[in-house]
Design an enzyme around this catalytic site. Sequence first.
Site, mmCIF file in Angstrom:
data_model
loop_
_atom_site.group_PDB
_atom_site.id
_atom_site.type_symbol
_atom_site.label_atom_id
_atom_site.label_comp_id
_atom_site.label_asym_id
_atom_site.label_seq_id
_atom_site.Cartn_x
_atom_site.Cartn_y
_atom_site.Cartn_z
ATOM 1 N N ASN A 171 0.809 -1.235 0.000
ATOM 2 C CA ASN A 171 0.000 0.000 0.000
ATOM 3 C C ASN A 171 0.836 1.276 0.000
ATOM 4 O O ASN A 171 0.517 2.208 -0.717
ATOM 5 C CB ASN A 171 -1.027 -0.017 1.140
ATOM 6 N N GLU A 269 3.777 -4.940 12.391
ATOM 7 C CA GLU A 269 2.845 -3.814 12.185
ATOM 8 C C GLU A 269 1.719 -4.358 11.324
ATOM 9 O O GLU A 269 1.905 -4.573 10.121
ATOM 10 C CB GLU A 269 3.557 -2.665 11.446
ATOM 11 N N CYS A 303 -3.485 1.320 6.541
ATOM 12 C CA CYS A 303 -3.734 0.551 7.762
ATOM 13 C C CYS A 303 -4.320 1.403 8.878
ATOM 14 O O CYS A 303 -5.104 0.934 9.684
ATOM 15 C CB CYS A 303 -2.442 -0.087 8.237
ATOM 16 N N GLU A 476 7.321 1.746 15.788
ATOM 17 C CA GLU A 476 8.250 2.431 14.910
ATOM 18 C C GLU A 476 8.259 3.899 15.332
ATOM 19 O O GLU A 476 7.366 4.370 16.023
ATOM 20 C CB GLU A 476 7.811 2.276 13.457
HETATM 21 P P1 NAD Z 1 0.293 -9.457 3.360
HETATM 22 O O1 NAD Z 1 0.338 -9.911 4.764
HETATM 23 O O2 NAD Z 1 -0.450 -10.264 2.372
HETATM 24 O O3 NAD Z 1 1.779 -9.336 2.764
HETATM 25 C C1 NAD Z 1 2.763 -8.512 3.354
HETATM 26 C C2 NAD Z 1 4.138 -9.006 2.930
HETATM 27 O O4 NAD Z 1 4.355 -10.300 3.500
HETATM 28 C C3 NAD Z 1 4.324 -9.181 1.421
HETATM 29 O O5 NAD Z 1 5.621 -8.757 1.071
HETATM 30 C C4 NAD Z 1 4.175 -10.680 1.232
HETATM 31 O O6 NAD Z 1 4.837 -11.192 0.093
HETATM 32 C C5 NAD Z 1 4.823 -11.204 2.504
HETATM 33 N N1 NAD Z 1 4.417 -12.563 2.909
HETATM 34 C C6 NAD Z 1 3.288 -13.235 2.575
HETATM 35 N N2 NAD Z 1 3.292 -14.457 3.174
HETATM 36 C C7 NAD Z 1 4.427 -14.533 3.907
HETATM 37 C C8 NAD Z 1 4.984 -15.523 4.774
HETATM 38 N N3 NAD Z 1 4.373 -16.679 5.003
HETATM 39 N N4 NAD Z 1 6.164 -15.250 5.373
HETATM 40 C C9 NAD Z 1 6.788 -14.074 5.177
HETATM 41 N N5 NAD Z 1 6.327 -13.102 4.362
HETATM 42 C C10 NAD Z 1 5.149 -13.327 3.738
HETATM 43 O O7 NAD Z 1 -0.243 -7.959 3.395
HETATM 44 P P2 NAD Z 1 -0.601 -7.006 2.155
HETATM 45 O O8 NAD Z 1 -1.863 -7.494 1.517
HETATM 46 O O9 NAD Z 1 0.625 -6.808 1.313
HETATM 47 O O10 NAD Z 1 -0.873 -5.617 2.916
HETATM 48 C C11 NAD Z 1 -2.108 -5.263 3.438
HETATM 49 C C12 NAD Z 1 -2.128 -5.454 4.949
HETATM 50 O O11 NAD Z 1 -1.042 -4.751 5.540
HETATM 51 C C13 NAD Z 1 -3.371 -4.887 5.590
HETATM 52 O O12 NAD Z 1 -3.875 -5.803 6.545
HETATM 53 C C14 NAD Z 1 -2.872 -3.622 6.286
HETATM 54 O O13 NAD Z 1 -3.639 -3.227 7.394
HETATM 55 C C15 NAD Z 1 -1.494 -4.023 6.677
HETATM 56 N N6 NAD Z 1 -0.652 -2.838 6.883
HETATM 57 C C16 NAD Z 1 -0.284 -2.502 8.159
HETATM 58 C C17 NAD Z 1 0.487 -1.357 8.381
HETATM 59 C C18 NAD Z 1 0.918 -0.944 9.778
HETATM 60 O O14 NAD Z 1 1.846 -0.140 9.901
HETATM 61 N N7 NAD Z 1 0.309 -1.444 10.839
HETATM 62 C C19 NAD Z 1 0.877 -0.568 7.305
HETATM 63 C C20 NAD Z 1 0.476 -0.941 6.025
HETATM 64 C C21 NAD Z 1 -0.279 -2.085 5.821
#
Ligand code: NAD
Length: 495
Positions: A171, A269, A303, A476
């Site tokens: 995002n 996060e 998020c 962070e």
């Molecule tokens: P996601 O969990 O699908 O993927 C995040 C990352 O993890 C990607 O790079 C993905 O390739 C990797 N990944 C996937 N499976 C993995 C595994 N088994 N082991 C290690 N890495 C793995 O999330 P997304 O769809 O890319 O992002 C959206 C989510 O992120 C939403 O839930 C949003 O709320 C959250 N988010 C949180 C914050 C925060 O600061 N709290 C900020 C931005 C987004």
Amino acid sequence: MSEISLLPEVRAFLARDHGHFIDGQYIGGTSGLTTPIVNPATGETIAIVAAADAAQIDAAVNAARRAFTGSWAATLPYQRGAILNRFADLIEAHGEELAQLETLCSGKSIHLSRMFEVGQSAIFLRYYAGWATKINGETMSPSFPSLMGEQYAAFTRREPVGVVAGIVPWNFSVMIGVWKIAAALTTGCTLVLKPSEFTPLTLLRLAELAIEAGVPAGVLNIVNGQGNVGSQLVDHPRVAKVTFTGSVPTGLKVGQQAMAANLTRVTLELGGKNAAALLPDFDLQGAVAGLIQTGYVHQGQVCAAPERVYVPRARLDEVLETFSGVLRGAPIGSPLDESVQFGPLANKPQFDKVLGFFEKAWAESRIVCGGKALDRPGYFVEPTVVVANGAADSLLHEETFGPIICFLPYDDVDELPALMNDSPFGLTASIWTNDLSRAMRLIPQIEAGTLYVNMHTFLDPSVPFGGIKASGIGREFGSAFIDDYTELKSVMIRY
Ligand code: NAD
């Protein structure tokens, strides 16, 4: 309405053979596995990126480890800060190129790419650069008895943990990537970063700029691929810490795997289902403008953004009318068109997920405006306002990560803590009021890592950010990040 022209350097970059950035080198992949990078505004493939194989993941971690004990350890704190500042300068100097690349991969409006992915990234880098010279331990005075005139002194040292694996979502891939890069590098750690498979391009370009800024080879490495690449990094015996930003289900897996691997430190996060409460005295125009600005920014794929809003029952209709009046007139279109406010969702899985939430909303709740996909190529949906039928509606509980805000009327302010806390998440929350006494009484009762008053979603490098409950572990920004990137070593001396 017309699109801005792509810079020649953006076209040239897209045409390159993309893979990874390891030990200072931009390299193509050898595993044969590739991921197409799709422009969500058109559905067209704009680049192909190779996925890292096990040998490349190993090479990246080993390069980071060599740099951790070698070139980066030999760099003085003020030099680390100066390098991060030069990196920020280069990000700004290449701002339009980086912004265009990120808009092409993520569908983010070009304004947001310029303001956040470029502008805020530089601001965060400069903030962290300032910490490089200020990371210190403490001195203590032990109370051991002195039997023969001996004396004791003690102090602590803050030592960098080692190689950090950073795993980031799609995002705000550049800005969130920069948070990891800046925190690791300023504390003396080195990094292997795994971008999202949907948005890997801009971070690859950023790694080249880091070298130009003076970051030694091996200090910042990028490996690309799907979740399995992230998982292999988490398992790697030379990774000392994992910093993950993404969804709750993936975060749970990463946290458990990191513990099982080596008791590897982990910060998470994760997602949110952030509540906003309008108190009885709220200012209609201010609250509506504020919630629209922060709730629908980047099509709600933020998020920290508000997704559920509690409104005094007597004022629900005027809020819904004002809200939907603004949204119905908002221009939707190409994110490369500077006059457009709403672009597409960032990728096909996210588009399908949001369409699923529209179905739930049509079935369970009441849709006041929006609720449909646009009949055009790409992943466009209408900004949507929903009213829940009751506190149990799914749209009040499941993170949509889309342009959907769900409203619920309430009768008494005393209901608010229970309503707002009725969630497994605890990332952000907001209250909208000028009644200071009520605001101050509510603040301690709301379960959220960040609580806003008359604002929502904004992040500043000086203010710690992170979740409670299922929204994560660790913080962070501020000075809070230092605990997560350094080990505290105690030294005791008898003399
Ligand atoms: P996601 O969990 O699908 O993927 C995040 C990352 O993890 C990607 O790079 C993905 O390739 C990797 N990944 C996937 N499976 C993995 C595994 N088994 N082991 C290690 N890495 C793995 O999330 P997304 O769809 O890319 O992002 C959206 C989510 O992120 C939403 O839930 C949003 O709320 C959250 N988010 C949180 C914050 C925060 O600061 N709290 C900020 C931005 C987004």
